[in-house]
Design a protein around this motif. Structure first.
Motif, PDB file in Angstrom:
ATOM      1  N   ARG A   1     -11.914  17.903 -46.824  1.00 37.44           N
ATOM      2  CA  ARG A   1     -11.970  18.972 -45.829  1.00 37.44           C
ATOM      3  C   ARG A   1     -12.957  20.037 -46.308  1.00 37.44           C
ATOM      4  O   ARG A   1     -13.304  20.111 -47.476  1.00 37.44           O
ATOM      5  N   ASN A   2     -13.371  20.852 -45.345  1.00 35.92           N
ATOM      6  CA  ASN A   2     -14.271  21.984 -45.616  1.00 35.92           C
ATOM      7  C   ASN A   2     -15.548  21.556 -46.341  1.00 35.92           C
ATOM      8  O   ASN A   2     -15.982  22.186 -47.304  1.00 35.92           O
TER       9      ASN A   2
ATOM     10  N   ARG B   1     -19.236  21.488 -47.005  1.00 36.63           N
ATOM     11  CA  ARG B   1     -20.376  22.362 -46.750  1.00 36.63           C
ATOM     12  C   ARG B   1     -21.575  21.831 -47.519  1.00 36.63           C
ATOM     13  O   ARG B   1     -21.420  21.288 -48.615  1.00 36.63           O
TER      14      ARG B   1
END
Length: 196
Positions: free
Chosen positions: A9-10, A12
Motif C-alpha cells: 500500500r501507499n 510512491r
C-alpha cells in the motif's frame, strides 16, 4: 501450494534519472507475514525487457557466441570483454521478432526456426528487466553477413564459433561469466542436444 501475493500500500515513486533508461526510487508499505506493516524504500532501474538466443549447430557440435566490451563489468574488475549469447532489448517488438533480428545483427546468422526455452528475471533486486531465452539451430548456409552489431549503437562485436565442449569448459574456467549465456549453455547440456 502457491505463495500469496504480498499486500502493498501507499506506493510512491520519485524519478531519479532518465538519462539513458529510467531509475526511480519507490517508497511503499509492505505487510509482513506477521500482519504488521513496514515502510520500505527501494530503487529500481527500468531498461525494458529483452531477449537472448544461443545458436547451435548439432552436426558440427558448435555454438555461436559474441565478445564485446561491457563497461559495468570493466568497472567491477573484469577486462570488460565479455563472452555472451546474442541478446538485445525488445524496444516494443515481440521477443520472437526482436531476437531473430538481433541474432542477425550481432552474429551474421539469419535464423527462422527459434525455440523459446524459458523466461527469467536477471537481477530482480534492482532491475525490472525480464529476459526471454531462445535457442536455434543454424547451418553455414544461414550466414547472411559478418555480424558485429550496429556501429551507431556503439556495438563492436566479435563473433565466435566455438565447439560446445569449449563453451562448457569456459564456464568452469571463468572465461564465460555472463549469466544469460551460462544459462543457455547449461540448458543445451541438460537437454543433451549434442548427444541426440
Amino acid at each position: 501450494m502457491s505463495a500469496q501475493r504480498p499486500n502493498i500500500r501507499n506506493l510512491r515513486e520519485e524519478l531519479l534519472s532518465d538519462n539513458w533508461y529510467t531509475l526511480k526510487k519507490y517508497t511503499f508499505e509492505l505487510q509482513r507475514s506477521d500482519g504488521t506493516w513496514q515502510t520500505q524504500s527501494r530503487e529500481a532501474y527500468d531498461r525494458g525487457n529483452g531477449a537472448a538466443i544461443l545458436l547451435y549447430n548439432k552436426a558440427k557440435g558448435t555454438v555461436v557466441l559474441t565478445r564485446q566490451f561491457r563497461l559495468p563489468v570493466y568497472i567491477n574488475g573484469h577486462d570488460g570483454l565479455l563472452i555472451e549469447a546474442a541478446a538485445g532489448l525488445l524496444d516494443d517488438a515481440s521477443p520472437e521478432a526482436r531476437i531473430i533480428a538481433e541474432a542477425e545483427e550481432e552474429t551474421g546468422f539469419k535464423v527462422a526456426a527459434i525455440e523459446k526455452v524459458f523466461e527469467a528475471y536477471m537481477s530482480p533486486g534492482s532491475v525490472t528487466e525480464k529476459l526471454y531465452f531462445f535457442i536455434a539451430e543454424y547451418t553455414d548456409e544461414d550466414r547472411s553477413g559478418t555480424g558485429g552489431g550496429l556501429a551507431e549503437e556503439g556495438e563492436d562485436i566479435q563473433v565466435l564459433e566455438w565447439p560446445f565442449e569449449k563453451a562448457l569448459a569456459a564456464i568452469r574456467s571463468g572465461e564465460i561469466q555472463d549469466a544469460k549465456t551460462i544459462m543457455l549453455i547449461q540448458h543445451l547440456a541438460l537437454q543433451a542436444v549434442f548427444e541426440k
